[in-house]
Scaffold this active site. Structure first.
Site, PDB file in Angstrom:
ATOM      1  N   ARG A 138      13.699   4.394  11.965  1.00 54.64           N
ATOM      2  CA  ARG A 138      12.514   5.259  12.009  1.00 54.64           C
ATOM      3  C   ARG A 138      11.678   4.980  13.277  1.00 54.64           C
ATOM      4  O   ARG A 138      12.215   4.508  14.270  1.00 54.64           O
ATOM      5  CB  ARG A 138      11.731   5.059  10.716  1.00 54.64           C
ATOM      6  CG  ARG A 138      12.565   5.442   9.475  1.00 54.64           C
ATOM      7  CD  ARG A 138      11.784   5.259   8.188  1.00 54.64           C
ATOM      8  NE  ARG A 138      10.607   6.118   8.162  1.00 54.64           N
ATOM      9  CZ  ARG A 138       9.583   5.926   7.327  1.00 54.64           C
ATOM     10  NH1 ARG A 138       9.611   4.916   6.457  1.00 54.64           N
ATOM     11  NH2 ARG A 138       8.547   6.741   7.337  1.00 54.64           N
ATOM     12  N   GLU A 187      12.991  -9.266   0.790  1.00 54.25           N
ATOM     13  CA  GLU A 187      12.189  -8.158   1.326  1.00 54.25           C
ATOM     14  C   GLU A 187      12.966  -6.866   1.076  1.00 54.25           C
ATOM     15  O   GLU A 187      14.168  -6.810   1.359  1.00 54.25           O
ATOM     16  CB  GLU A 187      11.982  -8.372   2.832  1.00 54.25           C
ATOM     17  CG  GLU A 187      11.231  -7.228   3.503  1.00 54.25           C
ATOM     18  CD  GLU A 187      11.107  -7.415   5.030  1.00 54.25           C
ATOM     19  OE1 GLU A 187      11.401  -8.523   5.537  1.00 54.25           O
ATOM     20  OE2 GLU A 187      10.744  -6.430   5.687  1.00 54.25           O
ATOM     21  N   ASN A 196       8.205  -5.417  -1.502  1.00 63.16           N
ATOM     22  CA  ASN A 196       8.136  -4.317  -0.535  1.00 63.16           C
ATOM     23  C   ASN A 196       6.724  -4.344   0.043  1.00 63.16           C
ATOM     24  O   ASN A 196       5.782  -3.867  -0.580  1.00 63.16           O
ATOM     25  CB  ASN A 196       8.421  -2.965  -1.189  1.00 63.16           C
ATOM     26  CG  ASN A 196       8.484  -1.846  -0.143  1.00 63.16           C
ATOM     27  OD1 ASN A 196       8.010  -2.006   0.981  1.00 63.16           O
ATOM     28  ND2 ASN A 196       9.070  -0.716  -0.512  1.00 63.16           N
ATOM     29  N   TYR A 205      10.916   8.996   0.912  1.00 59.83           N
ATOM     30  CA  TYR A 205      10.882   7.934  -0.105  1.00 59.83           C
ATOM     31  C   TYR A 205      11.481   8.343  -1.451  1.00 59.83           C
ATOM     32  O   TYR A 205      11.526   7.524  -2.365  1.00 59.83           O
ATOM     33  CB  TYR A 205       9.435   7.452  -0.283  1.00 59.83           C
ATOM     34  CG  TYR A 205       8.874   6.848   0.982  1.00 59.83           C
ATOM     35  CD1 TYR A 205       9.427   5.689   1.527  1.00 59.83           C
ATOM     36  CD2 TYR A 205       7.823   7.451   1.670  1.00 59.83           C
ATOM     37  CE1 TYR A 205       8.940   5.146   2.710  1.00 59.83           C
ATOM     38  CE2 TYR A 205       7.329   6.912   2.848  1.00 59.83           C
ATOM     39  CZ  TYR A 205       7.896   5.761   3.359  1.00 59.83           C
ATOM     40  OH  TYR A 205       7.419   5.212   4.531  1.00 59.83           O
ATOM     41  N   ALA A 257       3.448  -0.913   4.626  1.00 65.45           N
ATOM     42  CA  ALA A 257       2.985  -0.981   6.024  1.00 65.45           C
ATOM     43  C   ALA A 257       2.618  -2.400   6.446  1.00 65.45           C
ATOM     44  O   ALA A 257       2.700  -2.736   7.633  1.00 65.45           O
ATOM     45  CB  ALA A 257       1.799  -0.037   6.226  1.00 65.45           C
ATOM     46  N   PRO A 289       0.781  -1.230   0.000  1.00 68.86           N
ATOM     47  CA  PRO A 289       0.000   0.000   0.000  1.00 68.86           C
ATOM     48  C   PRO A 289       0.815   1.283   0.000  1.00 68.86           C
ATOM     49  O   PRO A 289       1.861   1.370   0.645  1.00 68.86           O
ATOM     50  CB  PRO A 289      -0.823  -0.102   1.295  1.00 68.86           C
ATOM     51  CG  PRO A 289      -0.169  -1.154   2.104  1.00 68.86           C
ATOM     52  CD  PRO A 289       0.504  -2.082   1.160  1.00 68.86           C
ATOM     53  N   ASN A 290       0.287   2.237  -0.727  1.00 70.48           N
ATOM     54  CA  ASN A 290       0.814   3.613  -0.839  1.00 70.48           C
ATOM     55  C   ASN A 290       2.043   3.727  -1.739  1.00 70.48           C
ATOM     56  O   ASN A 290       2.482   4.842  -2.036  1.00 70.48           O
ATOM     57  CB  ASN A 290       1.120   4.216   0.547  1.00 70.48           C
ATOM     58  CG  ASN A 290      -0.122   4.336   1.400  1.00 70.48           C
ATOM     59  OD1 ASN A 290      -1.075   5.006   0.991  1.00 70.48           O
ATOM     60  ND2 ASN A 290      -0.159   3.658   2.540  1.00 70.48           N
ATOM     61  N   HIS A 317      12.983  -2.409   1.251  1.00 66.69           N
ATOM     62  CA  HIS A 317      12.410  -1.138   1.695  1.00 66.69           C
ATOM     63  C   HIS A 317      13.242   0.002   1.132  1.00 66.69           C
ATOM     64  O   HIS A 317      14.480  -0.091   1.089  1.00 66.69           O
ATOM     65  CB  HIS A 317      12.400  -1.043   3.223  1.00 66.69           C
ATOM     66  CG  HIS A 317      11.592  -2.121   3.855  1.00 66.69           C
ATOM     67  ND1 HIS A 317      10.216  -2.079   3.906  1.00 66.69           N
ATOM     68  CD2 HIS A 317      11.954  -3.307   4.408  1.00 66.69           C
ATOM     69  CE1 HIS A 317       9.769  -3.181   4.480  1.00 66.69           C
ATOM     70  NE2 HIS A 317      10.800  -3.951   4.783  1.00 66.69           N
ATOM     71  N   ARG A 339       4.504  11.007  -2.546  1.00 62.89           N
ATOM     72  CA  ARG A 339       4.372  10.669  -1.135  1.00 62.89           C
ATOM     73  C   ARG A 339       5.662  10.949  -0.352  1.00 62.89           C
ATOM     74  O   ARG A 339       6.695  10.337  -0.630  1.00 62.89           O
ATOM     75  CB  ARG A 339       4.072   9.161  -1.062  1.00 62.89           C
ATOM     76  CG  ARG A 339       4.032   8.609   0.317  1.00 62.89           C
ATOM     77  CD  ARG A 339       4.118   7.089   0.308  1.00 62.89           C
ATOM     78  NE  ARG A 339       3.969   6.570   1.631  1.00 62.89           N
ATOM     79  CZ  ARG A 339       4.287   5.347   1.991  1.00 62.89           C
ATOM     80  NH1 ARG A 339       4.772   4.484   1.100  1.00 62.89           N
ATOM     81  NH2 ARG A 339       4.124   4.960   3.225  1.00 62.89           N
TER      82      ARG A 339
HETATM   83  C1  DQA Z   1       8.508   1.106   3.422  1.00 60.69           C
HETATM   84  C2  DQA Z   1       8.676   1.292   4.936  1.00 60.69           C
HETATM   85  C3  DQA Z   1       7.362   1.025   5.666  1.00 60.69           C
HETATM   86  O1  DQA Z   1       7.535   1.257   7.059  1.00 60.69           O
HETATM   87  C4  DQA Z   1       6.279   1.954   5.177  1.00 60.69           C
HETATM   88  O2  DQA Z   1       5.042   1.647   5.780  1.00 60.69           O
HETATM   89  C5  DQA Z   1       6.165   1.986   3.685  1.00 60.69           C
HETATM   90  C6  DQA Z   1       7.375   1.951   2.882  1.00 60.69           C
HETATM   91  C7  DQA Z   1       9.783   1.497   2.654  1.00 60.69           C
HETATM   92  O3  DQA Z   1       9.893   1.111   1.490  1.00 60.69           O
HETATM   93  O4  DQA Z   1      10.637   2.201   3.187  1.00 60.69           O
HETATM   94  O5  DQA Z   1       5.072   2.148   3.144  1.00 60.69           O
HETATM   95  O6  DQA Z   1       8.243  -0.271   3.164  1.00 60.69           O
END
Ligand code: DQA
Length: 146
Positions: free
Chosen positions: A107, A98, A74, A23, A77, A10-11, A100, A18
């Site tokens: 964080r 995985e 990725n 990011y 959340a 998501p997002n 990020h 964003r």
């Molecule tokens: C994320 C880190 C997560 O904590 C966050 O909720 C994201 C992006 C990252 O790519 O840094 O949506 O996965």
């Protein structure tokens, strides 16, 4: 060519807009293009997907499990609380990396837990969009058996 699924939670479709300070300014479409291009150089046929929907992500992971395809994920959340995504990841038979963009360990406290990490082959975090390119390199190495 080895097929690789790059899945995003998501997002992440809003990359570039964003929180660019966290990011980066690269859009999701640009990231997807970079992944496909890097894949070509590594001999990987890369397909990039994004969803805001947990059940869709779980379905995609079942598809990867059934077809034995490596996954770069990725979970966004979902990383921090989705046992459904974790249990779907546990069914994968090919490597799972995985990724990020940010470094969640540096964080907020709620980001310090990944429920996915324990079933991943490895985790790459904190290198912005390069995290994905490093993950694809890891997949290429793993599938080549080197
Ligand atoms: C994320 C880190 C997560 O904590 C966050 O909720 C994201 C992006 C990252 O790519 O840094 O949506 O996965």
């Amino acid at each position: 060519m080895t097929r690789v699924l790059v899945m995003n939670g998501p997002n992440l479709g809003r990359l570039g807009i964003r929180e660019p300070d966290v990011y980066g300014s690269t859009s999701f479409d640009e990231l997807a293009k970079q992944c496909r291009e890097a894949g070509r150089d590594l001999g990987l046929a890369v397909e990039v997907r994004q969803t805001d929907d947990e059940s869709e992500l779980v379905r995609w992971l079942h598809e990867a499990a059934d077809s034995g395809v490596p996954v770069v994920l990725n979970p966004a959340a979902f990383t921090h609380y989705s046992y459904a995504v974790r249990d779907a990841c546990a069914q994968l038979t090919a490597p799972l990396i995985e990724v990020h963009l940010s470094n969640p360990a540096a964080r907020e406290a709620f980001r310090h837990t990944s429920v996915i990490a324990g079933v991943a082959t490895g985790t790459i975090a904190g290198f912005g969009t390069d995290s994905y390119l490093l993950a694809l390199r890891a997949v290429a190495t793993l599938v080549s058996g080197r």
